[in-house]
Design a protein around this motif. Structure first.
Motif, PDB file in Angstrom:
ATOM      1  N   LYS A  55       0.715  -1.224  -0.181  1.00  0.00           N
ATOM      2  CA  LYS A  55      -0.055   0.165   0.026  1.00  0.00           C
ATOM      3  C   LYS A  55       0.821   1.273  -0.048  1.00  0.00           C
ATOM      4  N   THR A  56       0.370   2.385  -0.904  1.00  0.00           N
ATOM      5  CA  THR A  56       0.892   3.713  -0.641  1.00  0.00           C
ATOM      6  C   THR A  56       0.012   4.570  -0.095  1.00  0.00           C
ATOM      7  N   GLY A  57      -1.445   4.141  -0.267  1.00  0.00           N
ATOM      8  CA  GLY A  57      -2.430   5.201   0.193  1.00  0.00           C
ATOM      9  C   GLY A  57      -3.416   4.568   0.563  1.00  0.00           C
ATOM     10  N   LYS A  58      -4.807   5.130   0.815  1.00  0.00           N
ATOM     11  CA  LYS A  58      -5.872   4.344   1.190  1.00  0.00           C
ATOM     12  C   LYS A  58      -6.748   3.615   0.151  1.00  0.00           C
ATOM     13  N   THR A  59      -6.260   3.992  -0.996  1.00  0.00           N
ATOM     14  CA  THR A  59      -7.052   3.266  -2.242  1.00  0.00           C
ATOM     15  C   THR A  59      -5.779   2.776  -3.471  1.00  0.00           C
ATOM     16  N   THR A  60      -4.546   2.913  -2.997  1.00  0.00           N
ATOM     17  CA  THR A  60      -3.387   2.678  -4.084  1.00  0.00           C
ATOM     18  C   THR A  60      -2.671   1.643  -3.404  1.00  0.00           C
ATOM     19  N   ASN A  61      -1.823   0.983  -4.449  1.00  0.00           N
ATOM     20  CA  ASN A  61      -0.761   0.013  -4.134  1.00  0.00           C
ATOM     21  C   ASN A  61       0.510   0.599  -5.087  1.00  0.00           C
ATOM     22  N   LYS A  62       1.561  -0.040  -4.804  1.00  0.00           N
ATOM     23  CA  LYS A  62       2.760   0.220  -5.591  1.00  0.00           C
ATOM     24  C   LYS A  62       3.109  -0.810  -6.354  1.00  0.00           C
ATOM     25  N   PHE A  63       3.275  -0.818  -7.649  1.00  0.00           N
ATOM     26  CA  PHE A  63       3.545  -1.820  -8.392  1.00  0.00           C
ATOM     27  C   PHE A  63       5.068  -1.690  -9.291  1.00  0.00           C
ATOM     28  N   GLY A  64       5.386  -2.683  -9.785  1.00  0.00           N
ATOM     29  CA  GLY A  64       6.795  -2.667 -10.430  1.00  0.00           C
ATOM     30  C   GLY A  64       6.534  -3.662 -11.598  1.00  0.00           C
ATOM     31  N   TYR A  65       7.516  -3.632 -12.703  1.00  0.00           N
ATOM     32  CA  TYR A  65       7.736  -4.486 -13.508  1.00  0.00           C
ATOM     33  C   TYR A  65       8.974  -4.556 -14.104  1.00  0.00           C
ATOM     34  N   VAL A  66       9.349  -5.711 -14.709  1.00  0.00           N
ATOM     35  CA  VAL A  66      10.604  -5.885 -15.484  1.00  0.00           C
ATOM     36  C   VAL A  66      10.311  -6.612 -16.761  1.00  0.00           C
ATOM     37  N   ILE A  67      10.847  -5.985 -17.761  1.00  0.00           N
ATOM     38  CA  ILE A  67      10.642  -6.399 -19.090  1.00  0.00           C
ATOM     39  C   ILE A  67      11.747  -7.347 -19.519  1.00  0.00           C
ATOM     40  N   LEU A  68      11.728  -8.289 -20.094  1.00  0.00           N
ATOM     41  CA  LEU A  68      12.825  -9.282 -20.461  1.00  0.00           C
ATOM     42  C   LEU A  68      12.702  -9.567 -21.995  1.00  0.00           C
ATOM     43  N   ASP A  69      13.682  -9.470 -22.819  1.00  0.00           N
ATOM     44  CA  ASP A  69      13.524 -10.074 -24.248  1.00  0.00           C
ATOM     45  C   ASP A  69      13.575 -11.641 -24.275  1.00  0.00           C
ATOM     46  N   LYS A  70      13.333 -11.953 -25.621  1.00  0.00           N
ATOM     47  CA  LYS A  70      13.015 -13.431 -25.797  1.00  0.00           C
ATOM     48  C   LYS A  70      14.364 -14.413 -25.248  1.00  0.00           C
ATOM     49  N   ASN A  71      15.431 -13.714 -25.075  1.00  0.00           N
ATOM     50  CA  ASN A  71      16.705 -14.590 -24.649  1.00  0.00           C
ATOM     51  C   ASN A  71      16.641 -14.302 -23.049  1.00  0.00           C
ATOM     52  N   LEU A  72      15.811 -13.622 -22.414  1.00  0.00           N
ATOM     53  CA  LEU A  72      15.787 -13.371 -20.920  1.00  0.00           C
ATOM     54  C   LEU A  72      16.731 -12.337 -20.502  1.00  0.00           C
ATOM     55  N   ASN A  73      16.966 -11.501 -21.547  1.00  0.00           N
ATOM     56  CA  ASN A  73      17.798 -10.187 -21.086  1.00  0.00           C
ATOM     57  C   ASN A  73      16.939  -9.029 -20.673  1.00  0.00           C
ATOM     58  N   PRO A  74      17.279  -8.313 -19.334  1.00  0.00           N
ATOM     59  CA  PRO A  74      16.174  -7.314 -18.898  1.00  0.00           C
ATOM     60  C   PRO A  74      16.529  -6.102 -19.977  1.00  0.00           C
ATOM     61  N   VAL A  75      15.154  -5.504 -20.368  1.00  0.00           N
ATOM     62  CA  VAL A  75      15.461  -4.692 -21.228  1.00  0.00           C
ATOM     63  C   VAL A  75      14.720  -3.122 -20.536  1.00  0.00           C
ATOM     64  N   ALA A  76      14.088  -3.372 -19.457  1.00  0.00           N
ATOM     65  CA  ALA A  76      13.338  -2.323 -18.954  1.00  0.00           C
ATOM     66  C   ALA A  76      12.720  -2.668 -17.921  1.00  0.00           C
ATOM     67  N   ASN A  77      12.709  -1.396 -16.755  1.00  0.00           N
ATOM     68  CA  ASN A  77      11.978  -1.841 -15.528  1.00  0.00           C
ATOM     69  C   ASN A  77      11.639  -0.420 -14.979  1.00  0.00           C
ATOM     70  N   ASN A  78      10.618  -0.503 -14.053  1.00  0.00           N
ATOM     71  CA  ASN A  78      10.060   0.868 -13.622  1.00  0.00           C
ATOM     72  C   ASN A  78       8.886   0.431 -12.376  1.00  0.00           C
ATOM     73  N   GLU A  79       8.523   1.406 -11.617  1.00  0.00           N
ATOM     74  CA  GLU A  79       7.473   1.260 -10.662  1.00  0.00           C
ATOM     75  C   GLU A  79       6.429   2.277 -10.861  1.00  0.00           C
ATOM     76  N   PHE A  80       5.073   2.026 -10.597  1.00  0.00           N
ATOM     77  CA  PHE A  80       4.014   2.997 -10.710  1.00  0.00           C
ATOM     78  C   PHE A  80       3.041   2.446  -9.545  1.00  0.00           C
ATOM     79  N   GLU A  81       1.859   3.566  -9.472  1.00  0.00           N
ATOM     80  CA  GLU A  81       1.032   3.379  -8.371  1.00  0.00           C
ATOM     81  C   GLU A  81      -0.186   2.967  -9.154  1.00  0.00           C
ATOM     82  N   GLY A  82      -1.142   1.838  -8.647  1.00  0.00           N
ATOM     83  CA  GLY A  82      -2.192   1.582  -9.382  1.00  0.00           C
ATOM     84  C   GLY A  82      -3.353   1.322  -8.126  1.00  0.00           C
ATOM     85  N   ASP A  83      -4.509   1.008  -8.550  1.00  0.00           N
ATOM     86  CA  ASP A  83      -5.374   0.958  -7.673  1.00  0.00           C
ATOM     87  C   ASP A  83      -5.304  -0.363  -6.828  1.00  0.00           C
ATOM     88  N   ASN A  84      -5.872  -0.210  -5.595  1.00  0.00           N
ATOM     89  CA  ASN A  84      -5.465  -1.367  -4.574  1.00  0.00           C
ATOM     90  C   ASN A  84      -6.628  -2.487  -4.921  1.00  0.00           C
TER      91      ASN A  84
END
Length: 509
Positions: A55-84
């Protein structure tokens, strides 16, 4: 319900070690899901792994993602707020090359408490800038585009609809989306409750200026009306099946609309099978899931649906749309007499032995119009019995939709599962296919039961099968998943030890 999971692989001669990645080490959050990403041509791009940070607030949660290419190499990652109310996100690649994270596992009771009208918005990942932002949605109403930033409440929506219905006698309904051919396409109609009319398809340019409008069902009523199912579109045309209904009389035609001008290019009759078959040709679903039942090639569109006779499913129907002259070819392939010539004791509705029936699991389409259909013998759960599966049945047709070969893959009975079929992928630029299933077999020497992974290829119309034994390893669980061509992805995990790794293994075919 008891869930049966695959465990560690043992036959190293059939697999060759390749790339690996530790999902637990990619982010500090709690792992909540991963799925494959495919481009618009169904080629594997890579994977997205999603994490929750709480949780980051009353109605929000913090999420993150990691993008891998087809060879399993990380190409992007970040975090964001989403609804709980969101449990996780499912990723897909749009036609712009951006990754859309769509909310899944939504706790709707949370939404209803806040009387929102719709699930929380999807998130858009821009791989070029490694940024993430809420997806922009548009509302279109009678010539005006509006960017949606805050959804209306259920109460507000109901009130507006009631007032509009009272004033006009109908509700104006519309939807708009951006398209890969450039600009936007909107649909609109008047909803009277028991019928609709004044349908339009509207094309806009990138600046949201109307270019053309195609109207149909202008004076539709309860008994006399038209509706349109869009099958596909490209830079030149929109292809759809137009249904005209006059009481009990139903006729169908292949409608082709010019993408640049909105003019009707062709409107040829579609005949040969029952109205219910033609009307549902673009949709195929079983009790557990919807199946992708079409594929577009440079010169044709191929769809396979259910064939209905007197409102009962009796087999399959294939529709081929020629993109050069807009002609159609509609053929049926039924359990009787087509399947029964190769599979004894099958009934007209697909029933086989001892209360089992053929449940369709997947379909494969080749450029000459031939189709592969994979089914599994399935017995539903009853009051006193568990759901069960046994053999898989695969048919491969010729270009005229006649059975070229029927193959039965015998396997042990599985209880408390709806399918032992796993997944499939195309090979060699879509010319061939490989599909995977599991089986719990008894070792003749030790009499112990172990999982086996079955790898089945159909290359140049010829079947080949390999079997990989599966063995247990210290309470670690390994599940197979789709990998790049010639590989399979294995996820090995143990929640207690926070072990969660994926690796690509080369297949020997």
């Amino acid at each position: 319900m008891k869930k049966i999971l695959l465990v560690a692989f043992g036959l190293v001669q059939a697999l060759y070690y390749s790339q690996t990645q530790d999902l637990a080490a990619l982010a500090s959050g709690k792992y909540i899901g991963m799925n494959a990403l495919f481009d618009t041509k169904d080629n594997l791009y890579g994977y997205v792994s999603v994490y929750s940070y709480g949780k980051t607030g009353k109605t929000t949660n913090k999420f993150g993602y990691v993008i891998l290419d087809k060879n399993l190499n990380p190409v992007a990652n970040n975090e964001f707020e989403g609804d709980n109310s969101v449990g996780s996100y499912f990723g897909y690649l749009d036609f712009k090359g951006k990754i859309i994270l769509q909310p899944t596992d939504i706790t709707y009771i949370q939404l209803f408490k806040r009387v929102l009208t719709a699930p929380p918005p999807s998130m858009v990942v821009d791989l070029k800038t490694n940024t993430v932002a809420p997806k922009v949605y548009y509302d279109y109403k009678e010539g005006v585009f509006t960017e949606i930033t805050q959804p209306k409440t259920w109460k507000e929506e109901r009130k507006e609809n009631r007032e509009e219905k009272k004033e006009k006698g109908y509700n104006y309904v519309s939807a708009v989306s951006e398209v890969k051919e450039g600009g936007f396409i909107a649909v609109e109609y008047h909803d009277y409750g028991k019928y609709v009319n004044n349908n339009s398809i509207i094309k806009f340019n990138e600046n949201k200026k109307e270019i053309w409008r195609y109207k149909y069902n202008t004076n539709g009523s309860k008994k006399v009306f038209s509706d349109l199912s869009v099958l596909d579109k490209d830079e030149k045309y929109i292809y759809g099946i137009l249904r005209n209904v006059n009481g009990d009389d139903k006729t169908f035609s292949m409608l082709v609309i010019d993408m640049k001008t909105g003019q009707e290019v062709s409107n040829k009759p579609v005949t040969g099978l029952s109205p219910e078959t033609i009307y549902n040709i673009d949709f195929f679903a079983t009790e557990e899931s919807r199946i992708d039942n079409d594929k577009t090639f440079d010169d044709k569109i191929v769809l396979t649906g259910k064939n209905f006779v007197s409102d009962k499913m009796r087999g399959f129907a294939r529709l081929v749309v020629n993109k050069n002259d807009f002609t159609t070819d509609l053929k049926a392939l039924n359990f009787k007499p087509d399947y029964s010539a190769h599979l004894k004791n099958i009934s007209a509705d697909g029933g086989v032995e001892n209360g089992y029936y053929l449940q369709t699991k997947d379909m494969y389409f080749m450029s000459d119009g031939s189709v592969g259909i994979l089914s599994e013998k399935f017995k539903p759960e009853g009051q006193y019995n568990a759901p069960k599966t046994t053999d898989l049945v695969y048919i491969y047709t010729d270009k005229d939709f006649n059975i070229k070969e029927l193959k039965v893959f015998e396997k042990e009975k599985s209880k408390w599962v709806n399918a032992d079929y796993l997944f499939s992928q195309y090979l060699n630029d879509g010319k061939d296919v490989v599909f995977f299933y599991r089986d719990y077999q008894k070792d003749e020497a030790t009499r112990e039961k172990k999982w086996n992974l079955f790898i089945n290829t159909v290359i140049d119309g010829k079947f080949k099968q390999e079997v990989i034994p599966i063995s247990e390893k210290d309470n670690f669980t390994v599940t197979p998943y789709v990998g790049k061509e010639g590989y399979i992805l294995l996820r090995e995990f143990n929640e207690k030890e926070k072990f969660n790794k994926i690796r690509l293994e080369r297949l020997n075919y």
